[in-house]
Structures are given as C-alpha cells and as structure tokens.
Write an enzyme that holds these catalytic residues in place. Structure first.
Site, PDB file in Angstrom:
ATOM      1  NE  ARG A  52      63.086   8.341  35.108  1.00  0.00           N
ATOM      2  CZ  ARG A  52      61.470   7.414  34.361  1.00  0.00           C
ATOM      3  NH1 ARG A  52      61.051   8.210  33.227  1.00  0.00           N
ATOM      4  NH2 ARG A  52      61.940   5.619  33.993  1.00  0.00           N
ATOM      5  CG  HIS A 100      66.116   8.048  31.960  1.00  0.00           C
ATOM      6  ND1 HIS A 100      65.377   7.208  31.288  1.00  0.00           N
ATOM      7  CD2 HIS A 100      66.923   7.928  33.042  1.00  0.00           C
ATOM      8  CE1 HIS A 100      64.465   6.701  32.740  1.00  0.00           C
ATOM      9  NE2 HIS A 100      65.683   7.025  33.755  1.00  0.00           N
ATOM     10  CG  HIS A 147      62.732   6.361  43.104  1.00  0.00           C
ATOM     11  ND1 HIS A 147      62.130   4.755  42.654  1.00  0.00           N
ATOM     12  CD2 HIS A 147      62.715   6.789  41.529  1.00  0.00           C
ATOM     13  CE1 HIS A 147      62.675   4.776  41.098  1.00  0.00           C
ATOM     14  NE2 HIS A 147      63.165   6.065  40.057  1.00  0.00           N
ATOM     15  CD1 TRP A 206      58.249   5.552  45.224  1.00  0.00           C
ATOM     16  CD2 TRP A 206      58.669   7.330  43.470  1.00  0.00           C
ATOM     17  NE1 TRP A 206      59.037   4.503  43.959  1.00  0.00           N
ATOM     18  CE2 TRP A 206      59.072   5.504  42.744  1.00  0.00           C
ATOM     19  CE3 TRP A 206      58.118   7.827  42.817  1.00  0.00           C
ATOM     20  CZ2 TRP A 206      59.161   6.122  41.510  1.00  0.00           C
ATOM     21  CZ3 TRP A 206      58.487   8.105  41.046  1.00  0.00           C
ATOM     22  CH2 TRP A 206      58.997   6.852  40.556  1.00  0.00           C
TER      23      TRP A 206
HETATM   24 ZN1  ZEM Z   1      63.811   6.591  38.513  1.00  0.00          ZN
HETATM   25  N1  ZEM Z   1      61.743   6.244  37.651  1.00  0.00           N
HETATM   26  N2  ZEM Z   1      64.120   4.526  38.293  1.00  0.00           N
HETATM   27  N3  ZEM Z   1      64.880   6.490  39.049  1.00  0.00           N
HETATM   28  N4  ZEM Z   1      62.332   7.996  38.550  1.00  0.00           N
HETATM   29  C1  ZEM Z   1      60.258   6.924  37.966  1.00  0.00           C
HETATM   30  C2  ZEM Z   1      60.708   7.839  37.855  1.00  0.00           C
HETATM   31  C3  ZEM Z   1      61.458   8.882  38.870  1.00  0.00           C
HETATM   32  C4  ZEM Z   1      63.301   3.497  37.824  1.00  0.00           C
HETATM   33  C5  ZEM Z   1      62.240   3.560  37.747  1.00  0.00           C
HETATM   34  O1  ZEM Z   1      61.685   2.717  36.152  1.00  0.00           O
HETATM   35  C6  ZEM Z   1      61.459   4.995  36.999  1.00  0.00           C
HETATM   36  C7  ZEM Z   1      66.155   6.343  39.174  1.00  0.00           C
HETATM   37  C8  ZEM Z   1      66.273   4.548  39.320  1.00  0.00           C
HETATM   38  C9  ZEM Z   1      65.119   4.148  38.991  1.00  0.00           C
HETATM   39  C10 ZEM Z   1      63.483   9.341  38.928  1.00  0.00           C
HETATM   40  C11 ZEM Z   1      64.899   9.541  39.428  1.00  0.00           C
HETATM   41  C12 ZEM Z   1      65.845   8.797  39.746  1.00  0.00           C
HETATM   42  C13 ZEM Z   1      59.277   5.992  36.514  1.00  0.00           C
HETATM   43  C14 ZEM Z   1      58.071   6.740  36.537  1.00  0.00           C
HETATM   44  C15 ZEM Z   1      59.986   4.888  36.798  1.00  0.00           C
HETATM   45  C16 ZEM Z   1      58.841   3.337  36.344  1.00  0.00           C
HETATM   46  C17 ZEM Z   1      58.303   7.659  35.241  1.00  0.00           C
HETATM   47  C18 ZEM Z   1      57.106   7.817  34.600  1.00  0.00           C
HETATM   48  O2  ZEM Z   1      55.663   7.685  34.321  1.00  0.00           O
HETATM   49  O3  ZEM Z   1      57.702   9.636  34.283  1.00  0.00           O
HETATM   50  C19 ZEM Z   1      64.500   2.183  37.791  1.00  0.00           C
HETATM   51  C20 ZEM Z   1      63.301   0.800  37.571  1.00  0.00           C
HETATM   52  C21 ZEM Z   1      65.633   2.554  39.212  1.00  0.00           C
HETATM   53  C22 ZEM Z   1      66.847   1.880  38.959  1.00  0.00           C
HETATM   54  C23 ZEM Z   1      66.433   0.439  39.660  1.00  0.00           C
HETATM   55  C24 ZEM Z   1      67.239   6.756  39.521  1.00  0.00           C
HETATM   56  C25 ZEM Z   1      68.720   6.382  39.976  1.00  0.00           C
HETATM   57  C26 ZEM Z   1      67.032   8.658  39.530  1.00  0.00           C
HETATM   58  C27 ZEM Z   1      67.885   9.269  40.253  1.00  0.00           C
HETATM   59  C28 ZEM Z   1      69.045   9.712  40.948  1.00  0.00           C
HETATM   60  C29 ZEM Z   1      63.028  10.771  38.823  1.00  0.00           C
HETATM   61  C30 ZEM Z   1      63.335  11.819  39.946  1.00  0.00           C
HETATM   62  C31 ZEM Z   1      61.187  10.300  39.194  1.00  0.00           C
HETATM   63  C32 ZEM Z   1      60.656  10.758  38.820  1.00  0.00           C
HETATM   64  C33 ZEM Z   1      60.205  12.077  37.472  1.00  0.00           C
HETATM   65  C34 ZEM Z   1      58.652  13.010  37.386  1.00  0.00           C
HETATM   66  O4  ZEM Z   1      58.496  12.942  36.301  1.00  0.00           O
HETATM   67  O5  ZEM Z   1      58.189  12.865  38.374  1.00  0.00           O
END
Ligand code: ZEM
Length: 290
Positions: free
Chosen positions: A47, A51, A174, A190
């Site tokens: 993540r 970001h 995800h 997920w």
């Molecule tokens: Zn995420 N993501 N993401 N994402 N994401 C979360 C967690 C993780 C969105 C999003 O709002 C959120 C992509 C696209 C998008 C990862 C990777 C990638 C979380 C939870 C949210 C809310 C955060 C938390 O509470 O800690 C949205 C709206 C997306 C697109 C529409 C893309 C592209 C990613 C990588 C290629 C990963 C690995 C996580 C898990 C993080 C963790 O701490 O476990």
C-alpha cells in the site's frame, strides 16, 4: 591507471547485486517481524508503494513515486495515507543499513519485494528515483475514495494513464491485507489468506453474495456465507460496471492471466513520472529461491 583511480574516487554506483542485498534485507525483516496484523508487514508495504506512486498526474507530470514526498506533512497527513507510517517506519532500519538508496527507490522496492515474498508474480524493478523536498508534495484528493462509484475509479486511474483492464488488475491487490477502523474507518480483510497474493479477491467478488454491512461505520459489504469478509463500494463498482466486470470474471477464472497482467501494471505504476536514466529492470530472487 588514472581512469581506474577516477572511478575509485567517484560516487558509489550500485549494481543489481547491491539492490538484491536491499531486497534480501527487506525480505528478512518481513520474515522476522510477524507480530503485526495478520502476521506480515507485506500488505502495508504494497500500500505504501501504491500511495507513493498513485498521486501521479499525467497532464502536469507531477506526483508519482519519484520524490517520496509522503515523508512530509501535508502529504503524510492526507486521510488516504493514514496508517502508512507503519510501513515507512518498517523500512527505516533498511535505509540505515543502505544509506545510498533513495527513499523513493526503497519504498517502491519494498512493494515489489512484498508482492514477490507473499507468493505473487515477479515484479521487475528499475532504480533511479531521487528524493525531493516538501515543495513537491501533491495536493490532497489524488488517491481514490473508497466510498465512490465506477466513475470516480475511472477518473482517478485515467488521470494516472491507466485503461479499464489495468484498473481492474491493479485493484486485485486487495487480495492482500485488510481495512482498519482506526485508519480508513472500514473494517476487515477481503479474503481468508490476506498474506498470500492470489486471485481470490476476484473469485469472491463474482462467486459470493455481498450484502451491505449493518453497522455504524461507513458503507461496506459483507459476504453472505461467513459475514467475516469485506468489499468496499469501489470494489463492488468492479462488478456493477460491465466493462470492469468482464476483467473481474476473466481474472477470477484465470490466475495466470491475473498474475501476468498485475505484474505489468504494477511495474508501470511504480515507474509513473520517473525520469529514469536506464532502461534496465532488475528481477530479484525471492527468499525461498536462494
Ligand atoms: Zn487499496 N485500500 N484501494 N489498493 N489497499 C485499502 C487497503 C489496501 C482503495 C482503498 O480506499 C483502500 C488499490 C486501490 C484502492 C492495497 C493496495 C491497493 C484500504 C484500507 C482502503 C480503504 C486501509 C486501512 O484501513 O488500513 C481504493 C478506493 C482503491 C481504488 C479504487 C491499489 C491499486 C492497490 C495496489 C496496487 C493494500 C495492499 C491494502 C491493505 C493494506 C493493509 O494495511 O493491510
């Protein structure tokens, strides 16, 4: 010779073997630090890399992984980046051990390493990012908002230069990790193996029945079978929109296609806006192959 002397005195130019040492140090730390979340810092490293890169704007050429400006407020305080301090702090001892690597190279290498160490596809990685100062911080609002719909997903990801297929593949990340109420406000993982990179996100999206969760938190969805898994509104948008859905269905059935296409698009994400001086990408050995 005088040429050799000049080279000896010149700045240290790291080679693939040096970056492999950084990779190995990150992989070792991932293996050691299991007292976190579901047992791995891998998902939050992915993540962080996303970001750091996903702020890219193709029109102005601003944002992207070059610069590592999330080290600074205001970017570090943007709501979307809540919780990513855990990932940045995890990488600090690596930076101390290899001071020659830029934070921007380190954070992207951390993401590539995490994907590979969590049994994902190979992520060929290219060095050359340079850190920038606070003045290069991007404005808030460049990263996607999980509460929104398919139009927002398309707006945000096309600003980075991605097409529908690439957007769906990327969001397949995800498969990893979870939502935290004290970070995003959302809650839960997920799928049942949040520390293993799989196509489960897509399989569950098409095969499960998803109901709106009854709680006081933000709108999210929960699986009918166990009530323990989650989907964000933007995840559900991937099956509401027929152009997105065809890729979801394809990846749900064909893990190899997902791995291949995810790798290509994650490599592209990590390189957006970076003025590389070299075309060469490095393929790192995973810890279990050595
Ligand atoms: Zn995420 N993501 N993401 N994402 N994401 C979360 C967690 C993780 C969105 C999003 O709002 C959120 C992509 C696209 C998008 C990862 C990777 C990638 C979380 C939870 C949210 C809310 C955060 C938390 O509470 O800690 C949205 C709206 C997306 C697109 C529409 C893309 C592209 C990613 C990588 C290629 C990963 C690995 C996580 C898990 C993080 C963790 O701490 O476990």
């Amino acid at each position: 010779s005088s040429k050799a002397q000049a080279q000896a005195k010149g700045p240290f130019v790291p080679a693939q073997a040096d970056y492999q040492k950084v990779y190995d140090a990150i992989a070792q730390r991932l293996a050691d630090e299991t007292d976190y979340d579901d047992g791995s810092y891998g998902p939050v490293l992915v993540r962080l890399a996303w970001h750091a890169s996903g702020t890219y704007d193709k029109e102005t050429g601003t944002g992207g992984s070059n610069g590592a400006t999330m080290r600074f407020a205001p970017e570090s305080d943007h709501g979307a980046n809540a919780g990513l301090k855990a990932a940045r702090d995890f990488l600090e001892p690596i930076k101390a051990q290899f001071p020659w690597i830029s934070y921007s190279d380190l954070w992207t290498l951390g993401g590539a390493c995490a994907i590979q160490e969590l049994s994902g596809p190979t992520i060929p990685w290219r060095p050359g990012r340079e850190d920038r100062d606070v003045s290069a911080c991007t404005p808030d609002g460049r990263l996607p908002d999980a509460a929104k719909d398919q139009r927002h997903v398309r707006d945000i990801f096309s600003r980075m230069g991605f097409d529908d297929r690439e957007m769906v593949a990327l969001i397949g990340a995800h498969a990893l990790g979870r939502c935290h109420t004290d970070r995003s406000g959302y809650d839960g993982p997920w799928n049942f193996s949040p520390t293993v990179f799989t196509n489960e996100f897509f399989r569950l999206l098409v095969e499960e029945k998803w109901n709106q969760k009854k709680w006081n938190g933000p709108t999210q969805f929960t699986d009918k079978s166990t009530g323990t898994l989650m989907m964000l509104p933007t995840d559900m948008a991937l099956i509401k929109d027929k152009n997105f859905k065809k890729h979801v269905e394809r990846y749900a059935k064909d893990s190899d296609a997902f791995f291949k296409e995810f790798s290509d698009v994650f490599v592209k994400l990590l390189e957006l806006g970076v003025p590389f001086k070299t075309d060469e990408r490095f393929v790192f050995k995973t810890s279990d192959s050595e």
